[in-house]
Design a protein around this motif. Structure first.
Motif, PDB file in Angstrom:
ATOM      1  N   SER A 174       1.209  -0.906   0.541  1.00  0.00           N
ATOM      2  CA  SER A 174      -0.138   0.115   0.032  1.00  0.00           C
ATOM      3  C   SER A 174       0.863   1.384   0.391  1.00  0.00           C
ATOM      4  CB  SER A 174      -1.081  -0.065   0.759  1.00  0.00           C
ATOM      5  OG  SER A 174      -0.265   0.537   2.047  1.00  0.00           O
ATOM      6  N   LEU A 175       0.512   2.058  -0.805  1.00  0.00           N
ATOM      7  CA  LEU A 175       0.869   3.572  -0.600  1.00  0.00           C
ATOM      8  C   LEU A 175      -0.112   4.671   0.282  1.00  0.00           C
ATOM      9  CD1 LEU A 175       1.611   4.097  -4.442  1.00  0.00           C
ATOM     10  CD2 LEU A 175       3.547   3.001  -2.142  1.00  0.00           C
ATOM     11  N   THR A 176       0.843   5.497   1.456  1.00  0.00           N
ATOM     12  CA  THR A 176      -0.098   5.998   2.425  1.00  0.00           C
ATOM     13  C   THR A 176       0.424   7.248   2.402  1.00  0.00           C
ATOM     14  OG1 THR A 176       0.221   4.740   4.322  1.00  0.00           O
ATOM     15  CG2 THR A 176       0.201   6.783   4.625  1.00  0.00           C
ATOM     16  N   MET A 177      -0.360   8.236   1.444  1.00  0.00           N
ATOM     17  CA  MET A 177      -0.586   9.515   0.712  1.00  0.00           C
ATOM     18  C   MET A 177      -0.010  10.652   1.938  1.00  0.00           C
ATOM     19  SD  MET A 177      -1.139   8.904  -1.910  1.00  0.00           S
ATOM     20  CE  MET A 177      -1.348   7.016  -3.389  1.00  0.00           C
ATOM     21  N   SER A 178       0.129  12.232   1.732  1.00  0.00           N
ATOM     22  CA  SER A 178       0.765  12.954   2.298  1.00  0.00           C
ATOM     23  C   SER A 178      -0.798  12.896   3.129  1.00  0.00           C
ATOM     24  CB  SER A 178       0.975  14.260   2.090  1.00  0.00           C
ATOM     25  OG  SER A 178       0.392  15.001   1.135  1.00  0.00           O
ATOM     26  N   ASP A 179      -2.088  12.970   3.207  1.00  0.00           N
ATOM     27  CA  ASP A 179      -2.735  13.128   3.394  1.00  0.00           C
ATOM     28  C   ASP A 179      -4.345  12.246   4.085  1.00  0.00           C
ATOM     29  OD1 ASP A 179      -4.139  11.226   1.459  1.00  0.00           O
ATOM     30  OD2 ASP A 179      -6.013  13.168   0.510  1.00  0.00           O
ATOM     31  N   GLY A 180      -3.363  11.369   4.357  1.00  0.00           N
ATOM     32  CA  GLY A 180      -3.391  10.265   5.128  1.00  0.00           C
ATOM     33  C   GLY A 180      -4.306   8.552   3.952  1.00  0.00           C
ATOM     34  N   ALA A 181      -4.272   9.582   3.194  1.00  0.00           N
ATOM     35  CA  ALA A 181      -5.316   8.322   2.744  1.00  0.00           C
ATOM     36  C   ALA A 181      -3.868   6.517   2.112  1.00  0.00           C
ATOM     37  CB  ALA A 181      -5.816   8.578   0.840  1.00  0.00           C
ATOM     38  N   VAL A 182      -4.839   5.927   1.738  1.00  0.00           N
ATOM     39  CA  VAL A 182      -4.082   4.737   1.338  1.00  0.00           C
ATOM     40  C   VAL A 182      -4.511   4.260   0.476  1.00  0.00           C
ATOM     41  CG1 VAL A 182      -3.941   2.772   2.617  1.00  0.00           C
ATOM     42  CG2 VAL A 182      -3.602   4.294   3.970  1.00  0.00           C
ATOM     43  N   GLN A 183      -3.379   4.193  -0.577  1.00  0.00           N
ATOM     44  CA  GLN A 183      -3.934   3.342  -2.146  1.00  0.00           C
ATOM     45  C   GLN A 183      -3.296   2.117  -2.229  1.00  0.00           C
ATOM     46  OE1 GLN A 183      -2.914   5.337  -4.983  1.00  0.00           O
ATOM     47  NE2 GLN A 183      -2.544   3.890  -6.454  1.00  0.00           N
ATOM     48  N   ARG A 184      -3.841   0.632  -1.622  1.00  0.00           N
ATOM     49  CA  ARG A 184      -3.432  -0.801  -2.093  1.00  0.00           C
ATOM     50  C   ARG A 184      -2.930  -0.702  -3.679  1.00  0.00           C
ATOM     51  NH1 ARG A 184      -2.894  -2.232   2.508  1.00  0.00           N
ATOM     52  NH2 ARG A 184      -4.011  -1.821   3.960  1.00  0.00           N
ATOM     53  N   PHE A 185      -1.615  -1.446  -3.409  1.00  0.00           N
ATOM     54  CA  PHE A 185      -1.197  -1.487  -4.998  1.00  0.00           C
ATOM     55  C   PHE A 185      -0.907  -3.737  -5.210  1.00  0.00           C
ATOM     56  CE2 PHE A 185       1.840  -1.047  -2.316  1.00  0.00           C
ATOM     57  CZ  PHE A 185       3.711  -2.045  -3.261  1.00  0.00           C
ATOM     58  N   ASP A 186      -1.275  -4.402  -6.064  1.00  0.00           N
ATOM     59  CA  ASP A 186      -0.693  -5.369  -6.929  1.00  0.00           C
ATOM     60  C   ASP A 186       0.191  -5.349  -8.072  1.00  0.00           C
ATOM     61  OD1 ASP A 186      -2.481  -4.752  -9.154  1.00  0.00           O
ATOM     62  OD2 ASP A 186      -4.164  -6.054  -8.228  1.00  0.00           O
ATOM     63  N   GLU A 187       0.108  -6.698  -8.092  1.00  0.00           N
ATOM     64  CA  GLU A 187       0.929  -6.794 -10.015  1.00  0.00           C
ATOM     65  C   GLU A 187       0.572  -5.788 -10.573  1.00  0.00           C
ATOM     66  OE1 GLU A 187       0.158 -11.199  -8.539  1.00  0.00           O
ATOM     67  OE2 GLU A 187      -0.999  -9.267  -7.826  1.00  0.00           O
ATOM     68  N   ARG A 188      -0.954  -5.702 -10.752  1.00  0.00           N
ATOM     69  CA  ARG A 188      -1.248  -4.708 -12.387  1.00  0.00           C
ATOM     70  C   ARG A 188      -0.606  -3.580 -12.255  1.00  0.00           C
ATOM     71  NH1 ARG A 188      -5.802  -6.107 -11.411  1.00  0.00           N
ATOM     72  NH2 ARG A 188      -6.576  -7.978 -12.857  1.00  0.00           N
ATOM     73  N   THR A 189      -0.636  -3.034 -11.321  1.00  0.00           N
ATOM     74  CA  THR A 189      -0.197  -1.724 -10.863  1.00  0.00           C
ATOM     75  C   THR A 189       1.371  -1.784 -10.607  1.00  0.00           C
ATOM     76  OG1 THR A 189      -1.575  -1.532  -8.427  1.00  0.00           O
ATOM     77  CG2 THR A 189      -0.207   0.091  -8.941  1.00  0.00           C
ATOM     78  N   LEU A 190       2.026  -2.053 -10.708  1.00  0.00           N
ATOM     79  CA  LEU A 190       3.809  -1.885 -10.993  1.00  0.00           C
ATOM     80  C   LEU A 190       4.290  -2.278 -12.344  1.00  0.00           C
ATOM     81  CD1 LEU A 190       5.064  -4.803  -8.349  1.00  0.00           C
ATOM     82  CD2 LEU A 190       5.056  -2.223  -8.000  1.00  0.00           C
ATOM     83  N   LEU A 191       3.080  -2.902 -13.202  1.00  0.00           N
ATOM     84  CA  LEU A 191       3.169  -3.579 -14.555  1.00  0.00           C
ATOM     85  C   LEU A 191       2.350  -2.295 -15.419  1.00  0.00           C
ATOM     86  CD1 LEU A 191       2.459  -7.010 -14.614  1.00  0.00           C
ATOM     87  CD2 LEU A 191       4.518  -6.146 -15.342  1.00  0.00           C
ATOM     88  N   ALA A 192       1.616  -2.150 -15.214  1.00  0.00           N
ATOM     89  CA  ALA A 192       0.843  -0.978 -16.201  1.00  0.00           C
ATOM     90  C   ALA A 192       0.938  -0.260 -16.339  1.00  0.00           C
ATOM     91  CB  ALA A 192      -0.615  -0.426 -15.467  1.00  0.00           C
ATOM     92  N   PRO A 193       2.622   0.542 -15.953  1.00  0.00           N
ATOM     93  CA  PRO A 193       3.089   2.424 -16.384  1.00  0.00           C
ATOM     94  C   PRO A 193       4.290   1.469 -17.158  1.00  0.00           C
ATOM     95  CG  PRO A 193       3.462   2.292 -13.926  1.00  0.00           C
ATOM     96  CD  PRO A 193       2.372   0.909 -14.505  1.00  0.00           C
ATOM     97  N   LEU A 194       5.200   0.266 -16.646  1.00  0.00           N
ATOM     98  CA  LEU A 194       6.049  -0.571 -17.467  1.00  0.00           C
ATOM     99  C   LEU A 194       5.938  -0.608 -19.345  1.00  0.00           C
ATOM    100  CD1 LEU A 194       7.752  -2.203 -14.709  1.00  0.00           C
ATOM    101  CD2 LEU A 194       8.616  -0.004 -15.556  1.00  0.00           C
ATOM    102  N   GLU A 195       4.887  -1.238 -19.083  1.00  0.00           N
ATOM    103  CA  GLU A 195       4.398  -1.885 -20.336  1.00  0.00           C
ATOM    104  C   GLU A 195       3.529  -1.172 -21.545  1.00  0.00           C
ATOM    105  OE1 GLU A 195       3.676  -6.763 -19.100  1.00  0.00           O
ATOM    106  OE2 GLU A 195       1.952  -5.698 -19.066  1.00  0.00           O
ATOM    107  N   GLN A 196       3.160   0.242 -21.076  1.00  0.00           N
ATOM    108  CA  GLN A 196       1.981   0.867 -20.887  1.00  0.00           C
ATOM    109  C   GLN A 196       3.428   1.568 -21.979  1.00  0.00           C
ATOM    110  OE1 GLN A 196      -0.685   2.829 -18.763  1.00  0.00           O
ATOM    111  NE2 GLN A 196      -2.116   1.391 -18.991  1.00  0.00           N
ATOM    112  N   ALA A 197       4.245   2.102 -21.673  1.00  0.00           N
ATOM    113  CA  ALA A 197       5.576   2.456 -21.894  1.00  0.00           C
ATOM    114  C   ALA A 197       6.163   2.143 -22.930  1.00  0.00           C
ATOM    115  CB  ALA A 197       6.387   2.984 -20.830  1.00  0.00           C
TER     116      ALA A 197
END
Length: 244
Positions: free
Chosen positions: A200-223
């Motif tokens: 997960s990523l904890t934002m500066s405002d306290g919001a939490v964003q979960r991530f998985d394989e898709r989150t890691l792959l998407a920007p790499l393979e789109q590029a």
């Protein structure tokens, strides 16, 4: 991840006899590297379409077929069902066809092509078989072998020499290929070796964003997709401008 996303590469087809051959050609990457040949040719003072076609065909056999068949033979990274024997034949036929085209070109271009006919097969074998302790199988080796070298060869096949424009173009191709490798290496790691990703990523405002394989792959393979299409389009634009 879904089955389609768990394939060993974003361009990999589902398993099957002819689909496996399509997969080992690495279509977007092969087109990308063949584009460097076209860019190199377009930088030359005079552009001969027949020479460009022959040079691109030679690189298709050497890189698209031979290098990728040898790579699959060394560890089965794409998990195809192609037999070892068939991959060995493809490796040999690819290099043989590339050399035959190159030798035919010596009669038209001159002996200046001979060093390229020696270095090209050596790069294919040394990189994909990881010879010399993997000396060539590095980010820099990839960028030189599949970026700078095709561009310089494309230029020399047209001009019979190398000048400043060719060197600068080779530097650009080297950098683009280094970027490709920088994106594709972590993408391959996630697709082929990682079993699960949780975080997960904890934002500066306290919001939490979960991530998985898709989150890691998407920007790499789109590029990678965008860059492969961009390089093909750029090469086509340069050739059309020169031949038009």
């Amino acid at each position: 991840m879904a089955d389609a996303e768990r394939r060993p590469a974003f361009y990999a087809a589902r398993g099957g006899r002819w689909r496996d051959w399509w997969t080992i050609l690495h279509p977007p990457y092969t087109a990308w590297h063949l584009s460097y040949v076209a860019v190199g040719a377009a930088l030359a003072p005079h552009l001969n379409g027949v020479r460009l076609g022959a040079t691109a065909l030679a690189f298709f056999f050497a890189v698209g077929l031979s290098a990728h068949a040898l790579d699959e033979l060394s560890g089965r990274p794409l998990r195809t069902g192609i037999s070892d024997g068939a991959l060995k034949v493809a490796t040999g036929l690819g290099l043989g066809a590339a050399l035959a085209i190159g030798l035919a070109g010596v009669g038209r271009v001159g002996l200046v092509l001979v060093p390229f006919l020696v270095v090209g097969p050596l790069l294919v074998i040394a990189y994909n078989a990881e010879l010399f302790g993997g000396l060539v199988h590095t980010d820099a080796g990839f960028a030189a072998a599949w970026g700078a070298f095709p561009l310089l060869t494309g230029y020399v096949a047209q001009a019979g020499t190398v000048n400043g424009a060719a060197v600068l173009g080779a530097v650009a191709a080297f950098a683009f290929s280094w970027a490709q490798r920088s994106l594709s290496t972590p993408a391959r790691l996630v697709r082929r070796r990682v079993a699960n990703v949780e975080g997960s990523l904890t934002m500066s405002d306290g919001a939490v964003q979960r991530f998985d394989e898709r989150t890691l792959l998407a920007p790499l393979e789109q590029a990678l997709r965008a860059l492969s299409w961009a390089m093909v389009a750029l090469a086509a634009a340069l050739v059309v401008a020169r031949l038009g």
